[in-house]
Motif scaffolding. Structure first.
Motif, PDB file in Angstrom:
ATOM      1  N   PHE A 127       0.915  -1.138   0.189  1.00  0.00           N
ATOM      2  CA  PHE A 127       0.006   0.158   0.023  1.00  0.00           C
ATOM      3  C   PHE A 127       0.848   1.436  -0.092  1.00  0.00           C
ATOM      4  O   PHE A 127       0.644   2.052  -0.792  1.00  0.00           O
ATOM      5  CB  PHE A 127      -0.925  -0.110   1.258  1.00  0.00           C
ATOM      6  N   PHE A 128       1.741   1.406   0.740  1.00  0.00           N
ATOM      7  CA  PHE A 128       2.597   2.351   1.175  1.00  0.00           C
ATOM      8  C   PHE A 128       3.711   2.372  -0.095  1.00  0.00           C
ATOM      9  O   PHE A 128       4.141   3.705  -0.377  1.00  0.00           O
ATOM     10  CB  PHE A 128       3.240   2.636   2.546  1.00  0.00           C
ATOM     11  N   HIS A 129       4.471   1.400  -0.130  1.00  0.00           N
ATOM     12  CA  HIS A 129       5.477   1.552  -1.102  1.00  0.00           C
ATOM     13  C   HIS A 129       5.191   1.379  -2.562  1.00  0.00           C
ATOM     14  O   HIS A 129       6.288   1.814  -3.665  1.00  0.00           O
ATOM     15  CB  HIS A 129       6.567   0.283  -0.781  1.00  0.00           C
ATOM     16  N   GLY A 130       4.135   0.656  -2.940  1.00  0.00           N
ATOM     17  CA  GLY A 130       3.735   0.391  -4.229  1.00  0.00           C
ATOM     18  C   GLY A 130       4.103  -0.878  -4.541  1.00  0.00           C
ATOM     19  O   GLY A 130       4.890  -1.688  -4.099  1.00  0.00           O
ATOM     20  N   VAL A 131       3.402  -1.251  -5.939  1.00  0.00           N
ATOM     21  CA  VAL A 131       3.848  -2.883  -6.313  1.00  0.00           C
ATOM     22  C   VAL A 131       4.920  -2.882  -7.443  1.00  0.00           C
ATOM     23  O   VAL A 131       5.340  -4.112  -7.734  1.00  0.00           O
ATOM     24  CB  VAL A 131       2.414  -3.214  -7.076  1.00  0.00           C
ATOM     25  N   GLY A 132       5.657  -1.993  -7.756  1.00  0.00           N
ATOM     26  CA  GLY A 132       6.861  -1.978  -8.301  1.00  0.00           C
ATOM     27  C   GLY A 132       6.515  -2.057  -9.860  1.00  0.00           C
ATOM     28  O   GLY A 132       5.476  -1.662 -10.275  1.00  0.00           O
ATOM     29  N   ARG A 133       7.743  -1.837 -10.517  1.00  0.00           N
ATOM     30  CA  ARG A 133       7.614  -1.698 -12.062  1.00  0.00           C
ATOM     31  C   ARG A 133       7.031  -2.851 -12.703  1.00  0.00           C
ATOM     32  O   ARG A 133       6.398  -2.630 -13.879  1.00  0.00           O
ATOM     33  CB  ARG A 133       8.935  -1.417 -12.719  1.00  0.00           C
ATOM     34  N   TRP A 134       7.290  -4.068 -12.141  1.00  0.00           N
ATOM     35  CA  TRP A 134       6.397  -5.294 -12.707  1.00  0.00           C
ATOM     36  C   TRP A 134       5.119  -5.687 -12.477  1.00  0.00           C
ATOM     37  O   TRP A 134       4.795  -6.183 -11.720  1.00  0.00           O
ATOM     38  CB  TRP A 134       7.418  -6.418 -12.348  1.00  0.00           C
ATOM     39  N   SER A 135       4.418  -4.637 -13.045  1.00  0.00           N
ATOM     40  CA  SER A 135       2.984  -4.652 -12.695  1.00  0.00           C
ATOM     41  C   SER A 135       2.212  -3.830 -13.843  1.00  0.00           C
ATOM     42  O   SER A 135       2.987  -3.219 -14.734  1.00  0.00           O
ATOM     43  CB  SER A 135       2.812  -3.611 -11.309  1.00  0.00           C
ATOM     44  N   LEU A 136       0.889  -3.871 -14.022  1.00  0.00           N
ATOM     45  CA  LEU A 136       0.018  -3.457 -14.869  1.00  0.00           C
ATOM     46  C   LEU A 136       0.382  -1.692 -14.714  1.00  0.00           C
ATOM     47  O   LEU A 136       0.481  -1.018 -15.754  1.00  0.00           O
ATOM     48  CB  LEU A 136      -1.388  -3.525 -14.828  1.00  0.00           C
ATOM     49  N   GLN A 137       0.250  -1.422 -13.330  1.00  0.00           N
ATOM     50  CA  GLN A 137       0.684  -0.102 -13.247  1.00  0.00           C
ATOM     51  C   GLN A 137       1.855   0.710 -13.761  1.00  0.00           C
ATOM     52  O   GLN A 137       1.801   1.577 -14.237  1.00  0.00           O
ATOM     53  CB  GLN A 137       0.253   0.495 -11.758  1.00  0.00           C
ATOM     54  N   GLY A 138       2.985  -0.109 -13.336  1.00  0.00           N
ATOM     55  CA  GLY A 138       4.215   0.283 -13.740  1.00  0.00           C
ATOM     56  C   GLY A 138       4.095   0.391 -15.273  1.00  0.00           C
ATOM     57  O   GLY A 138       4.911   1.384 -15.844  1.00  0.00           O
ATOM     58  N   PHE A 139       3.493  -0.786 -15.881  1.00  0.00           N
ATOM     59  CA  PHE A 139       3.508  -0.811 -17.309  1.00  0.00           C
ATOM     60  C   PHE A 139       2.834   0.546 -18.019  1.00  0.00           C
ATOM     61  O   PHE A 139       3.526   1.194 -18.954  1.00  0.00           O
ATOM     62  CB  PHE A 139       2.812  -1.945 -18.053  1.00  0.00           C
ATOM     63  N   PHE A 140       1.633   0.824 -17.325  1.00  0.00           N
ATOM     64  CA  PHE A 140       0.949   2.017 -17.770  1.00  0.00           C
ATOM     65  C   PHE A 140       1.424   3.231 -17.623  1.00  0.00           C
ATOM     66  O   PHE A 140       1.688   4.235 -18.401  1.00  0.00           O
ATOM     67  CB  PHE A 140      -0.581   1.844 -17.148  1.00  0.00           C
ATOM     68  N   GLN A 141       2.318   3.411 -16.498  1.00  0.00           N
ATOM     69  CA  GLN A 141       3.199   4.621 -16.124  1.00  0.00           C
ATOM     70  C   GLN A 141       4.341   4.910 -17.192  1.00  0.00           C
ATOM     71  O   GLN A 141       4.387   5.850 -17.560  1.00  0.00           O
ATOM     72  CB  GLN A 141       3.627   4.587 -14.745  1.00  0.00           C
ATOM     73  N   ARG A 142       4.866   3.774 -17.592  1.00  0.00           N
ATOM     74  CA  ARG A 142       6.063   3.762 -18.396  1.00  0.00           C
ATOM     75  C   ARG A 142       5.436   4.215 -20.034  1.00  0.00           C
ATOM     76  O   ARG A 142       6.134   4.948 -20.442  1.00  0.00           O
ATOM     77  CB  ARG A 142       6.910   2.552 -18.539  1.00  0.00           C
ATOM     78  N   THR A 143       4.279   3.719 -20.210  1.00  0.00           N
ATOM     79  CA  THR A 143       3.775   3.864 -21.599  1.00  0.00           C
ATOM     80  C   THR A 143       3.275   5.224 -21.741  1.00  0.00           C
ATOM     81  O   THR A 143       3.557   5.846 -22.773  1.00  0.00           O
ATOM     82  CB  THR A 143       2.572   3.021 -21.824  1.00  0.00           C
ATOM     83  N   ASN A 144       2.830   5.837 -20.520  1.00  0.00           N
ATOM     84  CA  ASN A 144       2.122   7.331 -20.607  1.00  0.00           C
ATOM     85  C   ASN A 144       3.113   8.226 -20.652  1.00  0.00           C
ATOM     86  O   ASN A 144       3.342   9.242 -21.356  1.00  0.00           O
ATOM     87  CB  ASN A 144       1.256   7.468 -19.395  1.00  0.00           C
ATOM     88  N   VAL A 145       4.230   7.938 -19.725  1.00  0.00           N
ATOM     89  CA  VAL A 145       5.543   8.693 -19.884  1.00  0.00           C
ATOM     90  C   VAL A 145       6.243   8.615 -21.108  1.00  0.00           C
ATOM     91  O   VAL A 145       6.417   9.879 -21.943  1.00  0.00           O
ATOM     92  CB  VAL A 145       6.637   8.315 -18.724  1.00  0.00           C
ATOM     93  N   ALA A 146       6.240   7.786 -21.840  1.00  0.00           N
ATOM     94  CA  ALA A 146       6.929   7.609 -23.191  1.00  0.00           C
ATOM     95  C   ALA A 146       6.055   8.131 -24.188  1.00  0.00           C
ATOM     96  O   ALA A 146       6.659   8.744 -25.009  1.00  0.00           O
ATOM     97  CB  ALA A 146       7.075   6.013 -23.679  1.00  0.00           C
ATOM     98  N   GLY A 147       4.653   8.112 -24.179  1.00  0.00           N
ATOM     99  CA  GLY A 147       3.565   8.599 -24.877  1.00  0.00           C
ATOM    100  C   GLY A 147       3.899  10.259 -24.666  1.00  0.00           C
ATOM    101  O   GLY A 147       3.716  10.793 -25.969  1.00  0.00           O
ATOM    102  N   VAL A 148       3.999  10.979 -23.601  1.00  0.00           N
ATOM    103  CA  VAL A 148       4.017  12.305 -23.420  1.00  0.00           C
ATOM    104  C   VAL A 148       5.409  12.731 -23.987  1.00  0.00           C
ATOM    105  O   VAL A 148       5.452  13.874 -24.546  1.00  0.00           O
ATOM    106  CB  VAL A 148       4.015  12.558 -21.893  1.00  0.00           C
ATOM    107  N   GLN A 149       6.315  11.937 -23.773  1.00  0.00           N
ATOM    108  CA  GLN A 149       7.709  12.452 -24.331  1.00  0.00           C
ATOM    109  C   GLN A 149       7.824  12.413 -25.761  1.00  0.00           C
ATOM    110  O   GLN A 149       8.503  12.925 -26.504  1.00  0.00           O
ATOM    111  CB  GLN A 149       8.960  11.727 -23.525  1.00  0.00           C
ATOM    112  N   GLY A 150       7.237  11.249 -26.361  1.00  0.00           N
ATOM    113  CA  GLY A 150       7.661  10.839 -27.919  1.00  0.00           C
ATOM    114  C   GLY A 150       6.607  11.474 -28.623  1.00  0.00           C
ATOM    115  O   GLY A 150       6.419  11.971 -29.634  1.00  0.00           O
TER     116      GLY A 150
END
Length: 150
Positions: A127-150
């Motif tokens: 809850f407090f630390h998060g589920v890490g990069r190997w998760s759907l949330q991590g995937f969506f965060q990486r794709t959103n960041v890539a989409g904003v930058q690219g």
């Protein structure tokens, strides 16, 4: 002094690199514990209803409603955590399921309470630390960041 600083820096890099694996291991462990408990409730629904009517004393809720909510929480929240989807909501829900289980069953032995405390700490970690990069949330965060930058 410099050797100690370098060693600490390397240790920090290793810890950061292993964080996604550790978070996944915690998610898998909690999934296994709670999901299997939920499946047990489903497999023997008559026994589950009996236990919620006679052994478990869930405050406020009628036994049949508590049984459905308990089984549902043990089946849905662990899947969400394992996938890393809406993980803070899932962790909060699983924390409540765990807490209600402890509060509603007065016959818990101390060794069983230790298990529930361990699960509560691991759930709180996610809850407090998060589920890490190997998760759907991590995937969506990486794709959103890539989409904003690219």
């Amino acid at each position: 002094m410099k050797i100690a600083t370098n060693l600490l820096r390397r240790l920090d890099h290793v810890a950061v690199a292993l964080q996604p694996l550790f978070a996944l291991a915690v998610r898998f462990y909690l999934f296994r514990v709670f999901f299997l408990s939920g499946l047990t409730k489903l497999r023997s629904w008559d026994s589950t209803l009996y236990l919620f009517s006679n052994e478990y004393h869930v405050p406020v809720l009628p036994p049949a409603v508590a049984a459905v909510m308990g089984a549902g929480g043990e089946l849905i929240f662990p899947v969400m955590l394992l996938l890393g989807w809406q993980s803070r909501f899932a962790a909060a829900g699983l924390f409540v399921v765990n807490l209600v289980a402890v509060m509603s069953y007065p016959g818990l032995e101390p060794v069983m309470i230790k298990d529930h405390v361990l699960w509560a700490v691991l759930i709180a970690f996610l809850f407090f630390h998060g589920v890490g990069r190997w998760s759907l949330q991590g995937f969506f965060q990486r794709t959103n960041v890539a989409g904003v930058q690219g």
